[in-house]
Scaffold this active site. Structure first.
Site, PDB file in Angstrom:
ATOM      1  N   SER A 149       0.801  -1.226   0.000  1.00  0.00           N
ATOM      2  CA  SER A 149       0.000   0.000   0.000  1.00  0.00           C
ATOM      3  C   SER A 149       0.830   1.270   0.000  1.00  0.00           C
ATOM      4  CB  SER A 149      -0.992   0.008   1.169  1.00  0.00           C
ATOM      5  OG  SER A 149      -0.338  -0.198   2.382  1.00  0.00           O
ATOM      6  N   HIS A 152       2.860   4.846   4.847  1.00  0.00           N
ATOM      7  CA  HIS A 152       1.981   5.490   3.878  1.00  0.00           C
ATOM      8  C   HIS A 152       2.539   6.847   3.455  1.00  0.00           C
ATOM      9  CE1 HIS A 152      -1.542   2.948   5.599  1.00  0.00           C
ATOM     10  NE2 HIS A 152      -0.935   2.318   4.610  1.00  0.00           N
TER      11      HIS A 152
END
Length: 311
Positions: free
Chosen positions: A144, A195
């Site tokens: 991700s 992230h």
């Protein structure tokens, strides 16, 4: 053990359902290849999970650089894989059609490596600034971070649009940052730094020197390949094309029907929403799936809680 096997089958079944609804013929080759690699390494991991994650301690201090390659394509569990691959599927279809298969695959490969490098730099800086060694021990795994980088790129190409976050429209200029904060709040098991690393890599490409550097490297490789091909042809071999055209390798060219692309993306997004809604109705008690930067120390605690269902 039967409970865990059922969870494994469920995650893969959900992913297979999304692929069927999207239609394999509608998925560009590079996107399909990357997705297939992630699924394969989930079923047949290259190493145990604790030996694939990236951390300052394990990767930099112990010089285990292979983790930079292994970490993005390994996942903590089936739901981690499912949600990451569904998100990648939507972004991959759109971006690969715009950029071409060869360039998109090249870009994803570079992003996968750079996200880990940026993560190490940020965690090392936090360790020095806070004198807290826990930052150097946080070990992260998953795709991700790359997805966040692709999100920045997709939003850059659609700057005038909006992204709906929890039902509220958010300008594409700020959508990645809003999602970064919301994911960190709603899914405590994820890594904010993981992230954030993806967002920074995306910005390096859209507003920094990364795209230009990648083009220079690609041109150098292309020139070297062309020189080698010419030398080979002069020795008696007659080839068809010595050069390389990024556009000729595109899965769908720019003059493809834009209306068809939009319709396919809307159908895929609707299918994904339906699947997520069905999942939410079935079990409101399940924790959100881990994204890139899943903290394995917390994952171990999570597995301990899940073991009671294995008997």
């Amino acid at each position: 053990m039967r409970g865990r096997q059922r969870r494994l089958q469920l995650g893969l079944l959900l992913l297979a359902t999304q692929l069927y609804q999207a239609g394999l013929n509608n998925i560009p080759p590079a996107t399909l290849a990357v997705l297939g690699l992630n699924v394969y390494l989930f079923l047949f991991p290259a190493a145990p999970l604790m030996e694939t994650c990236v951390s300052v301690q394990e990767t930099y201090r112990l010089r285990d650089w292979r983790r930079l390659l292994l970490s993005p394509v390994h996942h903590a569990d089936d739901l981690h894989l499912y949600f990451n691959m569904v998100s990648f599927l939507v972004k991959g279809i759109r971006l690969e059609r715009r950029l071409g298969s060869a360039w998109f695959f090249y870009m994803v490969s570079v992003f996968s490596l750079l996200v880990g490098v940026v993560y190490l730099g940020l965690e090392a800086a936090l360790t020095e600034l806070t004198h807290d060694q826990s930052h150097s021990m946080d070990c992260v795994v998953g795709f991700s971070g790359v997805i966040f980088a692709l999100k920045v790129l997709s939003n850059h190409y659609h700057r005038g649009g909006v992204t709906y976050v929890l039902g509220y429209p958010v300008s594409n200029c700020y959508a990645s940052w809003v999602e970064l904060v919301l994911i960190h709040i709603t899914a405590p098991g994820t890594s904010l730094i993981g992230h954030l690393s993806g967002i920074l890599v995306g910005l390096l490409y859209t507003t920094g020197p990364l795209e230009k550097m990648m083009k220079i490297c690609a041109a150098w490789v292309t020139a070297s390949t062309f020189t080698s091909s010419s030398a080979f042809a002069s020795s008696g071999y007659s080839g068809t094309n010595g050069g390389y055209s990024r556009r000729s390798h595109a899965y769908t060219t720019a003059d493809s029907s834009h209306a068809r692309e939009v319709m396919e993306e809307e159908e895929l997004a609707a299918a994904i929403r339906n699947s997520l809604n069905d999942r939410g109705r079935r079990s409101q008690r399940e924790a959100p799936p881990p994204a890139y930067g899943f903290r394995l120390s917390e994952e171990e605690l999570r597995w301990r809680r899940l073991r009671r269902f294995d008997s």
